[in-house]
Design an enzyme around this catalytic site. Structure first.
Site, short mmCIF file in Angstrom:
data_model
loop_
_atom_site.label_atom_id
_atom_site.label_comp_id
_atom_site.label_asym_id
_atom_site.label_seq_id
_atom_site.Cartn_x
_atom_site.Cartn_y
_atom_site.Cartn_z
N THR A 52 -4.26 -5.28 -1.39
CA THR A 52 -4.94 -4.58 -2.48
C THR A 52 -3.92 -4.27 -3.56
OG1 THR A 52 -6.55 -3.60 -0.97
CG2 THR A 52 -6.29 -2.54 -3.12
N LYS A 75 -12.76 -5.62 -6.60
CA LYS A 75 -12.44 -4.55 -5.66
C LYS A 75 -12.02 -3.29 -6.39
CE LYS A 75 -10.27 -3.25 -1.39
NZ LYS A 75 -9.44 -3.60 -0.23
N LYS A 113 -3.95 5.83 -4.05
CA LYS A 113 -3.41 4.51 -4.42
C LYS A 113 -4.41 3.71 -5.25
CE LYS A 113 -3.29 1.16 -1.30
NZ LYS A 113 -3.98 -0.04 -1.82
#
Length: 1311
Positions: free
Chosen positions: A354, A432, A500
Site C-alpha cells: 500500500t 485503494k 498511514k
C-alpha cells in the site's frame, strides 16, 4: 398529531388556536424540526396554558436499509406516562418505532445526528471523486467499485450519481441550501454545549462554498464550484467512455503469458500467505525476507529461499514486492539491495504494497529508463492475512497491457476479485487510496456522531440502530460503531493503519493540489488517537479522542473491582508456608485423597490430577494401584434429586471400600467437594457416606475459595462483590430454587440444612486467630480434642490459612483421626500440597493454528453468569456468534418443539464453527422454576440434556470447548463428549479448570474448559475468551502510563548483542518486571538489523511487557530510518543544537513518529560524560530550564522528556552525583500538567535514595548502561573453557545488575 409549519428557526410565539379546549390529560404528539430546548418549552406552554398534560415529540422518516427500505420509522420521546398513552398510535403509524426514555426532544436530536453524518458523507464523497479523478481514474469506475466496498455510504451511493450526471428537468428540492442551514443549527447547539464537531464544521464550510453560486440545479452547482475551486474536471471525466474493470481483468487473465519462476520479497504475515498460495498454484517461488524466521517458515512450506534480494531476482519472470511501505520498496529495488540490477531483461514487477499513486508512477518511469524492458504492475491488495493464504484477496491492478498479461496468471492465483484499472501504473493504488479516504472519514464521522449523540443524552445503542436504517449510514458506521458501543477495541484493524493510509491521502492531495479538508481533519483525529497511545488498538478507538476531550462515554464503563479493606483488620498470617511440610507429611502417609465432586468445577485449584467419570470397582482399583496422592470422581450429584444423590454416594463409597481392600496398602480419605456458595445436597451426601464408611470423628465444613471471592470470617460466610463482603445468604446464590438457604452464619446454616438435627450450639469452629497464631500444631490439637461425630467450621481468608489447616488435619489423621470433609475447591489443593502454576494459554497447548471457532456452552442460571454472558457479548460481540436456546421450548413444550430447537441450534453451531467463529450457545436467561425443589431439578435436567444433545449433534471439531456451569460442564464431558476419564492440566483462569479428556472421548485433544457458574467478576468470561486470542504487545507509552499509575519507573537497558538482550529479558521475567531494550546508534552501527530483529523477537516472545527503543538519535537520517525498522519508540537527541534548532529537529521527527504510533522522547539540557564513544565535556553541559521545557513540550508534542538535573553519562565523580531535586520537582509539576513522562539518563551509579527520590518526583524511565557494560566487561576477565561459557557468564553478570535495578526502580512484580 400536530405539526407546526416552519423549521428550527421559528420560536414558540403562537396562541393555542385549535389546541384550546383539550382535556387536561391529553397527550399531544408533536412532529417538528425545532430545537430540543424549544420542544421542552412547548411542553411547559401546553401544560400551563392549553391544559394538555404533556407532549410526545416524534421524528418520522423513511427507512433506507434493506430491511426498512421505504417504510416509515419513528423516533419518539417524552414522559413515561405520555409515551404509554401515545405508543399504540405511534406503532400504528410506522413500521419501526424507537422510544427514547426521558424528556421530549430526542426526535430532533436524532435528526441532527443523522444530518451531521449526511453532511460529512456528502463532502467526503466529493473529495473522494475529486482526488480519484485528479489521479486519472474514471469517476464512474470509482463509483462502481467503492459502492460495493468498505468506503460506501448511503450518501455516496445515492448522491454521487446525481453529482456526476444531474437529471435534466427534475424538480429541485434545494437540498444543499437546506442542508447548510440545518448543519448551522447543529453547530450552534454544539457550541452551546462546548462540544467540538471538527468534521461537521469543515463539511459545512465546503457546502457553503458549493451553495454560494446558487442556481436551481444545486447538484450541478456543487460540482461546478468544486471543479472551479479545485481545478478538477469531474464532469468531463464522468462523460468519458467507461469500462468494466472485472471484465477487463478476465480478458487479461485469459491472454496471460506462462510464468515459470517467481521471486517474492517480503514474507511477512500477508506476504508469506501469498507466496505460499503461489506454491499451491504450482508456481516455482523463490522468497526473501530480512527476518530469518520468515524464510524458515516459507522453506518449510516448500518454497525456495534466497540469501539476498539480488539472488531472488535472478532469472525470474515475475518479481512480487510485498513490503511495508515506500521506503522499503525503494531500498529493495534501488537502495542497498539494488534488486533492479539483478532482474533479467523483460521481467515484470508486481508491487502489492500500500503506497501512494505518485510513488508508483515515478517508479514506473524509472523502470522504463533502465533500458531492460522491465514492466511494472501496480496491484495493491485487500483482504487480510487469512484471505492472502487462501488466495481470495481483492486486487486492484493497473499497468500496461503487456505488463498485465505478463503477470495475469499470478494475479489470478492470488485473488478472488481482480479489477484491472485503466490509467497506467498508479491507478490501482489510486482506487485503494480513494476507498481508504472514505473508509477513514466514515469511521471518524461515526465517532463524532455517536459521541455527539451521547452528549445529547441519547441511548447510543438505539441511536446506532436508527442511523443504520437511515440516510446517515455507511459500511464503516455499521461495522465499527458496535466496537465503540461495546467499548471493545481489540484490534481487528489498527488505528495506526488509517494514520498511514490517510497520510497517503493528504500527501497525494498536496502533490496534486487538491485541498481535501474533511480527509485532512479525519487524518488529524486518527493522529490524535495514535498520539494518545491507541495506535495499536482497533481503529474504532478514534472515538476516544472525543470521549477524552469532552468526558462523554458512548458506552459506560465496566464496574471496577476494588481491594477489600475489610481483610486488613485480621491478624498477620502464619509466618511459615506449610506447603513444604504438607508435601513431606503426604509422603509419610499412604492415604489417597478421593474427592467426590458434585460438579466438575471442583477441579479449579489443582493440576496434573486425574478425574474419573465412572466408578466401577475395577476402575477404582486401577487408580489405587497408581498410589496417587489424589483423584477426583465426578458425581454430578448436584443435578440430581436428593434420593438419587444419596444412592449414588452410597454406591461410590461401597466401590471405594471394596477397591481399597483389594489393593494392598491402599487407604483413603473422602472429601465431598461442594459449592463455595453453599449449594448442594448437604447433609444428605454426608449422611450417605457415613452410612457406608462408618462414623467419623468430625465433619469438616470449609467453603473458603479465594479465586471465587468466598471468605469465612467469624463463622460468617461471605461472597465478595466489588469492594464489599456480602453475607452469602444475601446473594442470589441463596435464592437457588433447589438449594436455597437463609443463614450466612455457618453454624446456623448447619442447623438450617439439617432441620435442627445438628443445633448451631453444638457446631465447633477453627478461627482465623487460631490458624494465624497457633499454626498447624494448634489445628491438630483442636481437631484431636473434638468429640466423636462433631461438626467443625473452618474459617479462612487466605490460601495460607487453608494450608495451615490442611497441615494440622494431616497431623491429626496420622494420629488415627478420621474426617469427612465438605469443602470448596481451595481445601483440596492445600490438602495435597499443590503448588499453583500460571494459567494455561492456547500457545501452551499448541493450538494457536487451529482454525475452527471455539465452542462456549452456557447453562448456569446464577445472576453472576448472566452478567458475565452480557459482558461477553458486549466485549466480544464482534468476534462471537450467539445461539440462544429457548428454555421454554426444551423444558416445557412438546417433544417436536424441543427436537426442532435442538437440531436448529446444532446446525447453526456447525456453520459458525466452520466459519472460524467462536460460537456461544446459551440458554435463554429467563429463570423457569418448578413448584418444588424436585420439580426445579427436573427442569434443570431437561435443559442440561438438551445442551448435551446439541453438542452431540455438532460435527465440527471446535478449537476449544468451554462449558459454563457445574451441571452443564459435567453432562457435556460425560454424555456429549463421552469422556470416562480426564486429566486436569491446570487452570485457564484463576478458579477455572482446564481438562484434557481421555482417549475414548470425542474430539480427542480439544481443550475442555470448565467454567463454574459462580466464579469471577462480570468481565471474567469475556477475559477468558479474549485471552485465548493472540496477545498484543504493549507500546512504550503504555509501559510508561502503567508506571505513572503505579508510581514506579521502568528501566531502559542499552544492549549490544545477544547476551545483553537475553540478560534483560531473563531478569525481567524472573522479576516479573516490564523493561525496555535500548539500542544506541553506535550499537546499531555494529549490530545492524540482526540486532533489532533480535530485540523485537525477544520482546514478542517474552512473558512480560518489553519494548524496543532507539536511543540518542542525533542524526535525522538515523531517526527516519529507525522509524521504519520496528522500534516501539525513539529518542530525538537535539541537545547539542540551539533551542530553536532542537525544537525544529524534534518536531519534525515527532510528526513522523506519531504517524506510526511511536512514542517520542527528547532531551532538553545536556548531560556531560561519555556514552558509546560520544563525549560531552563539563563546560558543554547545561541543566534543563523549566520555562524552555514548557515551550519545548508545547511546540514539539513529545511524549517523554529526558532532563538534565546534574546527572551525567558514564561514571560520576568520587564525590558522587549532585542532583537538583528542586529542579526535578518543578519539571514534574510541568510534565504532569502536559501529560509528558520524565526520563533520567545516567542512572548508573546514582545512590538508591536518590533514585527513589527521583521516582517520587515523577521519573518514569531510567536509562542504564554503564553498570551493565561494566558487568559484561568484568565477566570477560574470568578465564573460561569455552565461548559458550563466556556468553553464559556475561549474561548472568549483566542479569544480576539489571534485576537489582528493576527492584530499585519499583517495577519488579508489575508485569
Amino acid at each position: 398529531m400536530w405539526q407546526p409549519k416552519g423549521g428550527r428557526e421559528r420560536c414558540c410565539s403562537f396562541d393555542c388556536g385549535a389546541l384550546k379546549g383539550l382535556h387536561k390529560d391529553t397527550v399531544v404528539i408533536f412532529r417538528s424540526t425545532i430545537l430540543p430546548s424549544h420542544i421542552q418549552n412547548l411542553e411547559a406552554y401546553f401544560t400551563e396554558d392549553c391544559k394538555a398534560a404533556s407532549i410526545v415529540d416524534v421524528y418520522a422518516t423513511k427507512g433506507v436499509s434493506d430491511g426498512l427500505n421505504g417504510k416509515i420509522m419513528i423516533a419518539s420521546s417524552g414522559r413515561s406516562d405520555a409515551i404509554l398513552k401515545a405508543r399504540p398510535i405511534l406503532s400504528a403509524m410506522c413500521d419501526k418505532l424507537y422510544v427514547f426514555e426521558g424528556e421530549a426532544g430526542a426526535g430532533s436530536k436524532i435528526e441532527m445526528v443523522k444530518e451531521l453524518l449526511e453532511g460529512i458523507h456528502l463532502v467526503a464523497s466529493l473529495e473522494a471523486i475529486s482526488l480519484g479523478t485528479k489521479a486519472g481514474i474514471h469517476p464512474w469506475i470509482i463509483y462502481d467499485i467503492i459502492s460495493n466496498a468498505a468506503g460506501n455510504s448511503w450518501v455516496f451511493k445515492n448522491h454521487v450519481p446525481k453529482l456526476l450526471k444531474p437529471s435534466k428537468g427534475a424538480p429541485k428540492d434545494h437540498f444543499l441550501s437546506t442542508l447548510v442551514q440545518k448543519l448551522g443549527v447543529i453547530l450552534d447547539l454544539a457550541k452551546s454545549l462546548t462540544f467540538p464537531l471538527p468534521l461537521l464544521a469543515v463539511a459545512r464550510q465546503q457546502l457553503i462554498l458549493g451553495s454560494s453560486h446558487g442556481t436551481d440545479d444545486e447538484d450541478a452547482t456543487l460540482i461546478k464550484v468544486w471543479e472551479k475551486k479545485l481545478g478538477v474536471k469531474i464532469s468531463d471525466a464522468a462523460n468519458a467512455e467507461s469500462y468494466i474493470p472485472q471484465q477487463l481483468a478476465s480478458h487479461i487473465v485469459s491472454k496471460s503469458y506462462t510464468v515459470d519462476r517467481i521471486g517474492f520479497i517480503g514474507l511477512g504475515a500477508m506476504g508469506c500467505g501469498m507466496a505460499t498460495q503461489l506454491l499451491k498454484s504450482n508456481f516455482c517461488v523463490l522468497g526473501y525476507d530480512i527476518y530469518k524466521p520468515s524464510l524458515t517458515r516459507f522453506a518449510n512450506a516448500g518454497g525456495l529461499v534466497g540469501s539476498s534480494p539480488a539472488e531472488v531476482c535472478k532469472d525470474v519472470d515475475v518479481l512480487v514486492l510485498m513490503v511495508t511501505n515506500e521506503a522499503q520498496a525503494e531500498s529493495i529495488l534501488y537502495g542497498d539491495f539494488d534488486a533492479i540490477s539483478a532482474l533479467p531483461s523483460g521481467a515484470s514487477i508486481i508491487l502489492s504494497s500500500t503506497v501512494s499513486p505518485g510513488f508508483v508512477s515515478r517508479l514506473d518511469q524509472r523502470l522504463q529508463n533502465e533500458g531492460k524492458n522491465l514492466k511494472l504492475v501496480d496491484a495493491p491488495v485487500s483482504g487480510g492475512v487469512t484471505r492472502a493464504a487462501l488466495g481470495t484477496l481483492t486486487i486492484m491492478a493497473s499497468g500496461t497491457d503487456e505488463a498485465l498479461k505478463s503477470t495475469g496468471s499470478v494475479l489470478s492465483a492470488l485473488s478472488e476479485k481482480l479489477y484491472v484499472i485503466k490509467g497506467g501504473c498508479g491507478a490501482g493504488s489510486g482506487i485503494k487510496m480513494v476507498n481508504q479516504l472514505l473508509a477513514g472519514v466514515h469511521i471518524a464521522s461515526g465517532a463524532e456522531a455517536m459521541a455527539f449523540g451521547a452528549r445529547l443524552g441519547l441511548n447510543t445503542r438505539m441511536l446506532f440502530d436508527f442511523i443504520t436504517n437511515s440516510e446517515g449510514s455507511s459500511w464503516m458506521f455499521e461495522n465499527r460503531v458496535p466496537h465503540m458501543l461495546d467499548n471493545d477495541y481489540t484490534p481487528l484493524s489498527a488505528l495506526d493503519i488509517f494514520v498511514k493510509d490517510l497520510g497517503i491521502v493528504t500527501h497525494e492531495c498536496s502533490i496534486r493540489k487538491v485541498p481535501l479538508h474533511i480527509s485532512t481533519v479525519a487524518h488529524q483525529l486518527f493522529l490524535s488517537g495514535s498520539a494518545a497511545g491507541w495506535g495499536r488498538q482497533d481503529d474504532a478507538g478514534v472515538v476516544k479522542v472525543y470521549e477524552t476531550l469532552t468526558g462523554v462515554k458512548v458506552e459506560g464503563k465496566l464496574p471496577a473491582v476494588k481491594k477489600d479493606f475489610a481483610l486488613q483488620s485480621l491478624p498477620a498470617e502464619w509466618p511459615v508456608d506449610p506447603i513444604g511440610e504438607i508435601q513431606t507429611l503426604n509422603q509419610d502417609t499412604s492415604k489417597t485423597l478421593v474427592v467426590l465432586d458434585d460438579d466438575p468445577t471442583g477441579t479449579q485449584t489443582v493440576h496434573d490430577i486425574e478425574v474419573l467419570t465412572e466408578w466401577t470397582v475395577e476402575t477404582l482399583m486401577e487408580q489405587f494401584r497408581k498410589s496417587p496422592k489424589c483423584f477426583f470422581i465426578l458425581t454430578n450429584s448436584r443435578a440430581m434429586s436428593s434420593d438419587k444423590a444419596t444412592t449414588l454416594i452410597q454406591d461410590i463409597c461401597r466401590n471405594l471400600h471394596t477397591a481399597a481392600k483389594s489393593v494392598q496398602g491402599a487407604d483413603y480419605t473422602v472429601v465431598l467437594r461442594g459449592d463455595s456458595t453453599l449449594r448442594g445436597h448437604f447433609p444428605e451426601e454426608a449422611d450417605a457416606a457415613v452410612s457406608v464408611l462408618g462414623e467419623m470423628d468430625a465433619w469438616i465444613i470449609c467453603p473458603f475459595f479465594l479465586q471465587g471471592g468466598r471468605y469465612t470470617i467469624g463463622d460468617i460466610h461471605y461472597v465478595a462483590d466489588s469492594d464489599l463482603l456480602i453475607p452469602a445468604a444475601d446473594t442470589g446464590f441463596a435464592k437457588d430454587a433447589a438449594f436455597g438457604y437463609k443463614s450466612s452464619n455457618l453454624r446456623e446454616w448447619v442447623e438450617e440444612k439439617t432441620a435442627g438435627r445438628i443445633p448451631a450450639s453444638s457446631v465447633t469452629s477453627i478461627s482465623i486467630q487460631l490458624l494465624r497464631k497457633g499454626g498447624p500444631d494448634a489445628v491438630c490439637e483442636h481437631l484431636c480434642s473434638l468429640q466423636k461425630g462433631s461438626t467443625c467450621i473452618v474459617n479462612a481468608a487466605s490460601e495460607r490459612d487453608m494450608a495451615v489447616f490442611a497441615a494440622g488435619m494431616i497431623k491429626a489423621e496420622m494420629k488415627g483421626k478420621r474426617f469427612l470433609c465438605r469443602t470448596a475447591a481451595s481445601f483440596v489443593s492445600a490438602r495435597i500440597g499443590i503448588i499453583p502454576k500460571a494459567p494455561i494459554l492456547p500457545k501452551d497447548l499448541g493450538i494457536n493454528k487451529e482454525r475452527n471457532g471455539g465452542l462456549i456452552v452456557v447453562g448456569s442460571y446464577v445472576a453472576k453468569t448472566t452478567k458475565q454472558v452480557e459482558e461477553l457479548r458486549l466485549q466480544c460481540g464482534h468476534i462471537l456468534r450467539s445461539i440462544e436456546v429457548s428454555v421454554a421450548k426444551v423444558a416445557m413444550r412438546s417433544a417436536e418443539e424441543r427436537e426442532e430447537e435442538i437440531s436448529t441450534a446444532a446446525e447453526m453451531a456447525d456453520i459458525f464453527l466452520a466459519a472460524q467463529k467462536d460460537t456461544l450457545i446459551v440458554t435463554s436467561r429467563e429463570l423457569i422454576t418448578g413448584k418444588t425443589p424436585s420439580e426445579s431439578l427436573e427442569i434443570n435436567f431437561k435443559v442440561s440434556s438438551a445442551l448435551v444433545e446439541i453438542v452431540r449433534q455438532i460435527t465440527k471439531r471446535p478449537r476449544y470447548i468451554l462449558a459454563k456451569g457445574g451441571i452443564t460442564s459435567s453432562d457435556l464431558a460425560t454424555k456429549a463428549l463421552e469422556a470416562k476419564c480426564a486429566k486436569i492440566v491446570g487452570q485457564a483462569l484463576a478458579g477455572v479448570p482446564l481438562w484434557q479428556l481421555g482417549p475414548e472421548s470425542r474430539h480427542l485433544g480439544v481443550p475442555y474448559i470448565v467454567f463454574p457458574g459462580n466464579v469471577g467478576d462480570s468481565g471474567a468470561l469475556a477475559e477468558l475468551v479474549k485471552s485465548w486470542a493472540r496477545p498484543v504487545r504493549l507500546s512504550t507509552k503504555e509501559l510508561l502510563l502503567n508506571a505513572e499509575k503505579g508510581g514506579y519507573a521502568v528501566g531502559a537497558f542499552n544492549v549490544y548483542n545477544l547476551e545483553g538482550v537475553e540478560a534483560v529479558v531473563a531478569a525481567a521475567e524472573e522479576e516479573q518486571s516490564p523493561a525496555i531494550l535500548q539500542i544506541h546508534p553506535g550499537a546499531l552501527k555494529q549490530g545492524g538489523m540482526p540486532l533489532i530483529a533480535c530485540c523485537i523477537s525477544a520482546a514478542e516472545q517474552a512473558s512480560v511487557p518489553i519494548t524496543v527503543h532507539f536511543d540518542h538519535g542525533t542524526s535525522k537520517q538515523d531517526l527516519v530510518e529507525a522509524l521504519e525498522l520496528g522500534f516501539d519508540s525513539v529518542m530525538v537527541d537535539g541537545s547539542h543544537l540551539s533551542f530553536t534548532e532542537n525544537v525544529s529537529y524534534t518536531k519534525f521527527i515527532t510528526l513522523l513518529a506519531h504517524s506510526k504510533g511511536l512514542l517520542v522522547e527528547a532531551e532538553l539540557g545536556r548531560l556531560s560524560g561519555t556514552e558509546d564513544d560520544l563525549t560531552v565535556e563539563d563546560y558543554e553541559a547545561r541543566l534543563t530550564d523549566v520555562k524552555q521545557a514548557q515551550d519545548f513540550i508545547d511546540e514539539t508534542s513529545i511524549d517523554a522528556l529526558a532532563v538534565c538535573i546534574g546527572n551525567v553519562h558514564g561514571k560520576y565523580p568520587a564525590s558522587g552525583p549532585n542532583l537538583r531535586l528542586d529542579l526535578l520537582k518543578d519539571l514534574h509539576a510541568l510534565s504532569s500538567k502536559k501529560g509528558v513522562f520524565l526520563v533520567l539518563h545516567g542512572a548508573s551509579g546514582v545512590p538508591k535514595e536518590l533514585v527513589k527520590g527521583c521516582i517520587e518526583l515523577g521519573v518514569r524511565k531510567f536509562n542504564v548502561n554503564t553498570e551493565v557494560r561494566k558487568a559484561y566487561m568484568d565477566s570477560l576477565s574470568n578465564s573460561k573453557k569455552d565461548l559458550v561459557h563466556v556468553m553464559e557468564s556475561a549474561k548472568q553478570a549483566m542479569k544480576a545488575v539489571i534485576a537489582e535495578k528493576m527492584i530499585l526502580f519499583g517495577s519488579a512484580g508489575k508485569a
